[in-house]
Design a protein around this motif. Structure first.
Motif, PDB file in Angstrom:
ATOM      1  N   ASP A 195       0.848  -1.195   0.000  1.00 51.64           N
ATOM      2  CA  ASP A 195       0.000   0.000   0.000  1.00 51.64           C
ATOM      3  C   ASP A 195       0.881   1.241   0.000  1.00 51.64           C
ATOM      4  N   ILE A 196       0.712   2.085  -1.000  1.00 48.05           N
ATOM      5  CA  ILE A 196       1.466   3.333  -1.055  1.00 48.05           C
ATOM      6  C   ILE A 196       0.485   4.494  -1.238  1.00 48.05           C
ATOM      7  N   PRO A 197       0.886   5.706  -0.888  1.00 49.66           N
ATOM      8  CA  PRO A 197       2.195   6.084  -0.357  1.00 49.66           C
ATOM      9  C   PRO A 197       2.375   5.699   1.115  1.00 49.66           C
ATOM     10  N   VAL A 198       3.636   5.641   1.541  1.00 50.09           N
ATOM     11  CA  VAL A 198       3.986   5.327   2.937  1.00 50.09           C
ATOM     12  C   VAL A 198       4.461   6.617   3.595  1.00 50.09           C
ATOM     13  N   HIS A 199       3.667   7.121   4.525  1.00 52.05           N
ATOM     14  CA  HIS A 199       4.000   8.418   5.131  1.00 52.05           C
ATOM     15  C   HIS A 199       4.808   8.220   6.413  1.00 52.05           C
ATOM     16  N   VAL A 200       6.040   7.781   6.218  1.00 46.21           N
ATOM     17  CA  VAL A 200       7.022   7.649   7.297  1.00 46.21           C
ATOM     18  C   VAL A 200       8.241   8.467   6.885  1.00 46.21           C
ATOM     19  N   PRO A 201       8.787   9.303   7.765  1.00 44.94           N
ATOM     20  CA  PRO A 201       9.987  10.060   7.407  1.00 44.94           C
ATOM     21  C   PRO A 201      11.114   9.111   6.989  1.00 44.94           C
ATOM     22  N   ALA A 202      11.666   9.344   5.811  1.00 43.59           N
ATOM     23  CA  ALA A 202      12.687   8.438   5.277  1.00 43.59           C
ATOM     24  C   ALA A 202      13.872   9.230   4.734  1.00 43.59           C
ATOM     25  N   LEU A 203      15.053   8.696   4.974  1.00 41.90           N
ATOM     26  CA  LEU A 203      16.285   9.277   4.448  1.00 41.90           C
ATOM     27  C   LEU A 203      16.986   8.219   3.605  1.00 41.90           C
ATOM     28  N   PHE A 204      17.231   8.539   2.340  1.00 41.54           N
ATOM     29  CA  PHE A 204      17.978   7.649   1.454  1.00 41.54           C
ATOM     30  C   PHE A 204      19.399   8.198   1.330  1.00 41.54           C
ATOM     31  N   LEU A 205      20.374   7.396   1.751  1.00 43.14           N
ATOM     32  CA  LEU A 205      21.774   7.782   1.664  1.00 43.14           C
ATOM     33  C   LEU A 205      22.413   7.066   0.478  1.00 43.14           C
ATOM     34  N   ASP A 262      19.450   8.699 -10.815  1.00 37.92           N
ATOM     35  CA  ASP A 262      18.411   9.720 -10.960  1.00 37.92           C
ATOM     36  C   ASP A 262      17.069   9.111 -11.368  1.00 37.92           C
ATOM     37  N   LYS A 263      17.110   8.030 -12.141  1.00 37.99           N
ATOM     38  CA  LYS A 263      15.851   7.428 -12.598  1.00 37.99           C
ATOM     39  C   LYS A 263      15.090   6.734 -11.462  1.00 37.99           C
ATOM     40  N   ASP A 264      15.768   6.494 -10.336  1.00 34.81           N
ATOM     41  CA  ASP A 264      15.111   5.853  -9.196  1.00 34.81           C
ATOM     42  C   ASP A 264      14.346   6.850  -8.322  1.00 34.81           C
ATOM     43  N   ILE A 265      14.659   8.129  -8.440  1.00 35.81           N
ATOM     44  CA  ILE A 265      14.086   9.131  -7.535  1.00 35.81           C
ATOM     45  C   ILE A 265      12.563   9.227  -7.636  1.00 35.81           C
ATOM     46  N   PRO A 266      11.961   9.218  -8.848  1.00 33.16           N
ATOM     47  CA  PRO A 266      10.492   9.276  -8.902  1.00 33.16           C
ATOM     48  C   PRO A 266       9.818   8.126  -8.148  1.00 33.16           C
ATOM     49  N   LEU A 267      10.363   6.901  -8.235  1.00 27.31           N
ATOM     50  CA  LEU A 267       9.766   5.775  -7.527  1.00 27.31           C
ATOM     51  C   LEU A 267       9.946   5.920  -6.017  1.00 27.31           C
ATOM     52  N   ILE A 268      11.121   6.398  -5.609  1.00 24.89           N
ATOM     53  CA  ILE A 268      11.347   6.641  -4.175  1.00 24.89           C
ATOM     54  C   ILE A 268      10.296   7.613  -3.652  1.00 24.89           C
ATOM     55  N   LYS A 269      10.082   8.698  -4.390  1.00 26.06           N
ATOM     56  CA  LYS A 269       9.120   9.725  -3.969  1.00 26.06           C
ATOM     57  C   LYS A 269       7.676   9.223  -4.044  1.00 26.06           C
ATOM     58  N   GLU A 270       7.417   8.313  -4.976  1.00 21.47           N
ATOM     59  CA  GLU A 270       6.070   7.758  -5.094  1.00 21.47           C
ATOM     60  C   GLU A 270       5.732   6.897  -3.881  1.00 21.47           C
ATOM     61  N   ILE A 271       6.704   6.094  -3.445  1.00 22.41           N
ATOM     62  CA  ILE A 271       6.464   5.206  -2.299  1.00 22.41           C
ATOM     63  C   ILE A 271       6.604   5.957  -0.990  1.00 22.41           C
ATOM     64  N   PHE A 272       7.661   6.782  -0.882  1.00 24.57           N
ATOM     65  CA  PHE A 272       7.929   7.534   0.346  1.00 24.57           C
ATOM     66  C   PHE A 272       7.927   9.033   0.021  1.00 24.57           C
ATOM     67  N   PRO A 273       6.751   9.666  -0.002  1.00 24.55           N
ATOM     68  CA  PRO A 273       6.666  11.086  -0.394  1.00 24.55           C
ATOM     69  C   PRO A 273       7.483  12.009   0.501  1.00 24.55           C
ATOM     70  N   ASP A 274       7.720  11.597   1.745  1.00 24.65           N
ATOM     71  CA  ASP A 274       8.461  12.443   2.685  1.00 24.65           C
ATOM     72  C   ASP A 274       9.962  12.155   2.670  1.00 24.65           C
ATOM     73  N   ALA A 275      10.430  11.397   1.682  1.00 23.35           N
ATOM     74  CA  ALA A 275      11.837  10.979   1.663  1.00 23.35           C
ATOM     75  C   ALA A 275      12.769  12.126   1.286  1.00 23.35           C
ATOM     76  N   LYS A 276      13.954  12.099   1.898  1.00 22.35           N
ATOM     77  CA  LYS A 276      15.049  12.985   1.525  1.00 22.35           C
ATOM     78  C   LYS A 276      16.180  12.119   0.976  1.00 22.35           C
ATOM     79  N   LEU A 277      16.895  12.638  -0.020  1.00 24.50           N
ATOM     80  CA  LEU A 277      18.033  11.915  -0.586  1.00 24.50           C
ATOM     81  C   LEU A 277      19.306  12.718  -0.348  1.00 24.50           C
TER      82      LEU A 277
END
Length: 271
Positions: free
Chosen positions: A210-220, A230-245
């Motif tokens: 189930d997405i989106p997942v509204h948990v604060p996430a940091l991708f390092l 760069d092509k992975d960023i849209p999917l990261i944001k789709e699943i984890f809208p609050d993610a920072k990279l």
């Protein structure tokens, strides 16, 4: 110092170490061919702030072996571990394969996760023809070609491995999976057969959640690594809208080992 134990995980018992006695719980999940032991130096830096749990995932370290290595089953292992330790909610750091386990678990149980750190892995599927997958297949073939029980010394095993893997850092990392039994013979701790059988599962994406997942996430991301592009960023944001990279300069895939000070700094800033 710290504690180590086995936690009942249904039909499995996952081995773990604990560092620190105060603060919020922080679970660290290692990557493929790794174990919680790879993260002890990081845990020692974090134990004054958190109760740090270093888990050996199934088929790795001192945890039991199993035929199934789906992310669904590894996430369920984590769920049972959290219940067994009577933890209400946790922070999680997951590296590589451990990052995908952490993402899957967070999507399935968002109420159990305060904050998520994913170290150098994307949520998407890795194509079987990609260089990363080819590297893993080469590693598995190398490990399967060696019978440690026939070796008299660890140096002998290293020499055999060097015929297949010329990267010294990678070779030393893989050799951490060798242990000496009571009868004096060496053996692999990891379940190479199961890893080989499940390599496509391990390279698969986070699906059926189930997405989106509204948990604060940091991708390092390691600056020198191509596990997150760069092509992975849209999917990261789709699943984890609050993610920072955040990119760790001068680091490859093993960013926590290659740039530990920066890794600790970014972890503490986020958590």
């Amino acid at each position: 110092q710290g504690t180590s134990s086995m936690a009942d995980i249904g039909s499995l018992e996952l081995f773990f170490r604990k560092k620190g006695e105060s603060g919020e719980p922080l679970i660290i999940l290692h990557g493929l061919y790794g174990s919680g032991d790879n993260w002890i130096s990081i845990a020692n830096e974090l134990k004054d702030y958190f109760q740090v749990y270093l888990i050996d995932q199934r088929n790795h370290g001192r945890s039991p072996h199993a035929d199934d290595m789906s992310y669904e089953s590894m996430a369920e292992d984590l769920h049972e571990f959290i219940k067994s330790q009577n933890l209400e909610s946790v922070n999680i750091i997951g590296h590589s394969m451990g990052g995908k386990t952490a993402m899957w678990f967070t999507a399935a149980h968002p109420d159990k996760v305060k904050k998520l750190i994913v170290a150098d892995i994307a949520p998407g599927k890795y194509d079987t023809t990609s260089p990363n997958v080819k590297t893993h297949k080469k590693i598995i073939a190398a490990l399967k070609s060696i019978d440690p029980s026939e070796a008299k010394t660890r140096k002998e095993i290293e020499t055999q491995l060097s015929r297949y893997i010329d990267n010294v850092q990678l070779r030393m990392f893989l050799l951490k999976n060798i242990e000496r039994k009571e009868d004096g013979c060496y053996r692999w701790k990891i379940n190479i057969d199961s890893i080989e059988k499940n390599i496509i599962n391990i390279m698969s994406g986070i699906t059926g959640i189930d997405i989106p997942v509204h948990v604060p996430a940091l991708f390092l991301k390691g600056e020198l690594s191509d596990y997150i592009t760069d092509k992975d960023i849209p999917l990261i944001k789709e699943i984890f809208p609050d993610a920072k990279l955040v990119t760790i300069p001068g680091a490859g895939h093993w960013l926590h080992a290659q740039q530990p000070k920066i890794f600790i700094q970014k972890t503490l800033e986020f958590l």
